[in-house]
Design a protein around this motif. Sequence first.
Motif: not given
Length: 305
Positions: A57-59, A84-90, A108-118
């Motif tokens: 996932g993302f953190a 890098d930006e924001g915080i995971s939700r509470i 917000a999840i960038s395309r770059e981070k989504t590509q890392q998940l792929f």
Amino acid sequence: MIYTVTFNPSLDYIVSVNNFQLGMTNRTATEMMLPGGKGINVSIVLKNLGLENTALGFAAGFTGDEIQRQVEEIGVTARFIPVDEGISRINLKLQNIEGTEINGQGPAISREKTQQLFEMLDQLQEGDVLVLAGSIPASMPDDIYRNILKRLDGKGILIAVDATGNLLVNVLEYHPFLVKPNNHELGEIFGVELKDRESVIPYAKKMQEMGATNVLVSMAGEGAVLAAADGKVYLAPAPKGKLVNGVGAGDSMVAGFLTGWLKRQDYREAFHMGIATGSASAFSEYLAGREQVEDVYRQVNSEVR
């Protein structure tokens, strides 16, 4: 290996408040802060039932660090992509105020981070299990689930999807091994109201016709229905017990079903384990452990159509 994906993990701040009053200062009577998100819940219950797995996932920010710390402390391998930006939700969950919740937005999840998940998912191999569960951040494309199944199609990966609306409908053409809507979510897809187990059966079968291999429908106090790949429909009432915390019960059902299937490759056993595990979590302060599941399992009785 079993993998879960939580696109929008959270810290769940679970509180009870005696004599709650709007517009007033209220103080908690009990409180817990736990890692949350549907995929993470599945991972924790799988671990409790003895199945090693990895949570993806993302953190983001200090909350993301704490989610990862707590997940690993429980014994689940965590491979969260740092944002890098924001915080995971509470997510604030008022336990004794009719299940009232206030959920955060997440980063917000960038395309770059989504590509890392792929790229992480590209490493999965034949025989692996993947669980996609829960909502996605607003920054992600609404066809993300479909894109993942398309990307993994034909690789021999057993995929379970626990999502709502189009997130779920759009993956069916890729024949996921398991989908788990509740009766309200299934009814919304087909524009009907489903109140009892009998009414669920034709619509679970319709979802199979649309491509799902197994359709497991949770119904809270009404029990559950499974339209299975063996052509049979399994129905069971809910085990008896006191509802303590409904958070994560559906996710626990997914974990229980997969545990039963992976151990015995028997749909009835998987169905019974799913019901027992979901109910055991509902009867617990937190997610169920193995002993609690075994206790509830003895109550489960199903009929076959």
